[in-house]
Enzyme design. Structure first.
Site, PDB file in Angstrom:
ATOM      1  N   ARG A 149       0.796  -1.240   0.000  1.00  0.00           N
ATOM      2  CA  ARG A 149       0.000   0.000   0.000  1.00  0.00           C
ATOM      3  C   ARG A 149       0.827   1.289   0.000  1.00  0.00           C
ATOM      4  O   ARG A 149       0.344   2.327   0.453  1.00  0.00           O
ATOM      5  CB  ARG A 149      -0.981   0.033   1.181  1.00  0.00           C
ATOM      6  CG  ARG A 149      -2.014  -1.041   1.155  1.00  0.00           C
ATOM      7  CD  ARG A 149      -2.941  -0.992  -0.043  1.00  0.00           C
ATOM      8  NE  ARG A 149      -3.760  -2.186  -0.070  1.00  0.00           N
ATOM      9  CZ  ARG A 149      -3.400  -3.305  -0.730  1.00  0.00           C
ATOM     10  NH1 ARG A 149      -2.298  -3.342  -1.459  1.00  0.00           N
ATOM     11  NH2 ARG A 149      -4.158  -4.365  -0.700  1.00  0.00           N
TER      12      ARG A 149
ATOM     13  N   SER B 168     -10.942   0.560   2.858  1.00  0.00           N
ATOM     14  CA  SER B 168     -10.355   0.182   4.148  1.00  0.00           C
ATOM     15  C   SER B 168      -9.744   1.408   4.820  1.00  0.00           C
ATOM     16  O   SER B 168      -8.981   2.144   4.197  1.00  0.00           O
ATOM     17  CB  SER B 168      -9.257  -0.858   3.950  1.00  0.00           C
ATOM     18  OG  SER B 168      -9.829  -2.053   3.508  1.00  0.00           O
TER      19      SER B 168
ATOM     20  N   GLU C  45      -4.857   3.892   6.270  1.00  0.00           N
ATOM     21  CA  GLU C  45      -4.431   3.732   4.881  1.00  0.00           C
ATOM     22  C   GLU C  45      -4.706   5.033   4.123  1.00  0.00           C
ATOM     23  O   GLU C  45      -4.020   5.367   3.171  1.00  0.00           O
ATOM     24  CB  GLU C  45      -5.237   2.575   4.266  1.00  0.00           C
ATOM     25  CG  GLU C  45      -4.821   2.198   2.877  1.00  0.00           C
ATOM     26  CD  GLU C  45      -5.548   0.958   2.362  1.00  0.00           C
ATOM     27  OE1 GLU C  45      -5.611  -0.067   3.083  1.00  0.00           O
ATOM     28  OE2 GLU C  45      -6.056   1.026   1.235  1.00  0.00           O
TER      29      GLU C  45
END
Ligand SMILES: Cc1cc2nc3c(=O)[nH]c(=O)nc-3n(C[C@H](O)[C@H](O)[C@H](O)COP(=O)(O)OP(=O)(O)OC[C@H]3O[C@@H](n4cnc5c(N)ncnc54)[C@H](O)[C@@H]3O)c2cc1C
Length: 300
Positions: free
Chosen positions: A162, A212, A283
């Site tokens: 990520r 998320s 995130e």
């Protein structure tokens, strides 16, 4: 390309939160984007590049400076066998469909990720066991410090889970080149259908959300499961709530503000820290006016 003012950014984020941009531009080509960046650099103006706004919390107080939305830069091409090239604003689900139509497999993972190529590269977006960096050959960026266009090979970009070593406050993704594999169209279609159905079953897709919220603390430890076990599904702050479907999704129930969301994230972090002694890191990226305490929630 005309700069617009008084544009509310909530319109361009999937969480439907965000005040006005100081100035708002939507380049339609790489040339227009590069010219704009050169101009902003010369004038020493602050700027922010917005892709699909699907991994972003924009301050309800707005964003000073110029917000550049890439969504009009949607070129996708299949210039040679197994290669797809796409500009920064091409949507990942469209890329999955485009590749499928050419009998090329690899992008099926991205069919439910509502981001763009630019945001997907910066976040190394991934799902269903794959991610952008598995497909990327090169990424072409505008380096705002050097004021030049540079093409980087995959291994120069430092992709990890990520993230990558491109810094969206300095590097503007212009386009990317991907290598895919040949596959039978019915097999690709079946993968796409499977991935879409899985999302509808497991994510609160009927509500504004930004995917998320927190990264998984370890590859084998899911943030959603830790939050669920810590009772986070009960948490709510104003009009922002943790989804009852997926504990790592925050939903906007209508009119939620960025400070309600930030407070909610703090409570989510605390619930997991108290039960498991694990600190979750968001995130999402943030942009706009946030207090120092609010920013701390996003530090990783
Ligand atoms: C329903 C839902 C499901 C999701 N599922 C997944 C998933 O399975 N896996 C996953 O990884 N993510 C998922 N996401 C999160 C998100 O879609 C991805 O992180 C996506 O890659 C973000 O892309 P974006 O274009 O929306 O970026 P934005 O949210 O617009 O921006 C994110 C960051 O990228 C930067 N950026 C955007 N474009 C450029 C550019 N051209 N140049 C430089 N910087 C740029 C921005 O400045 C910002 O820092 C999901 C989100 C939603 C709403």
């Amino acid at each position: 390309m005309e700069a617009q003012s008084n544009i509310p950014l909530w319109r361009y984020t999937t969480l439907k939160i965000g005040g006005e941009a100081g100035s708002f531009c939507q380049p339609e080509s790489i040339d227009e984007l590069v010219q704009l960046m050169e101009k902003l650099k010369k004038q020493d103006q602050p700027w922010f590049v917005l892709g699909g706004g699907s991994n972003l919390l924009v301050s309800s107080a707005g964003v000073k400076g110029t917000v550049i939305r890439t969504a009009q830069m949607k070129r996708m091409e299949n210039p040679e066998p197994n290669i797809i090239e796409a500009d920064a604003g091409a949507r990942l689900p469209h890329l999955a469909r485009f590749a499928a139509a050419k009998g090329l497999s690899g992008f099926e993972f991205s069919v439910g990720i509502p981001g763009t190529v630019g945001g997907g590269v910066i976040m190394n977006a991934g799902a269903h066991g794959s991610c952008m960096s598995n497909l990327i050959e090169t990424v072409t960026i505008f380096d705002t410090e050097k004021a030049e266009i540079v093409t980087l090979r995959n291994e120069e970009i430092g992709f990890v889970y990520r993230r990558c070593n491109l810094d969206p406050s300095k590097h503007v993704v212009l386009s990317a080149r991907f290598r895919l594999t040949d596959e039978r169209p019915d097999v690709i279609e079946a993968n796409i259908k499977h991935n879409e159905e899985y999302r509808w079953k497991t994510q609160p897709l009927g509500w504004p959300n930004a995917g998320s919220t927190f990264k998984n603390p370890e590859p084998t430890r899911s943030a959603g499961s830790l939050l669920d076990q810590a009772g986070a599904k009960q948490l709510k702050e104003g009009n922002a709530a943790v989804s009852a479907v997926h504990a790592n999704f925050v939903i906007n129930m209508g009119g939620a503000t960025s400070d309600e969301v930030t407070n909610l994230l703090k409570h989510m972090q605390e619930s997991v820290y108290q039960k498991f002694d694990v600190r979750l890191h968001p995130e999402w990226k943030i942009v706009g006016d946030f207090t120092k305490t609010e920013r701390e929630v996003f530090e990783s």
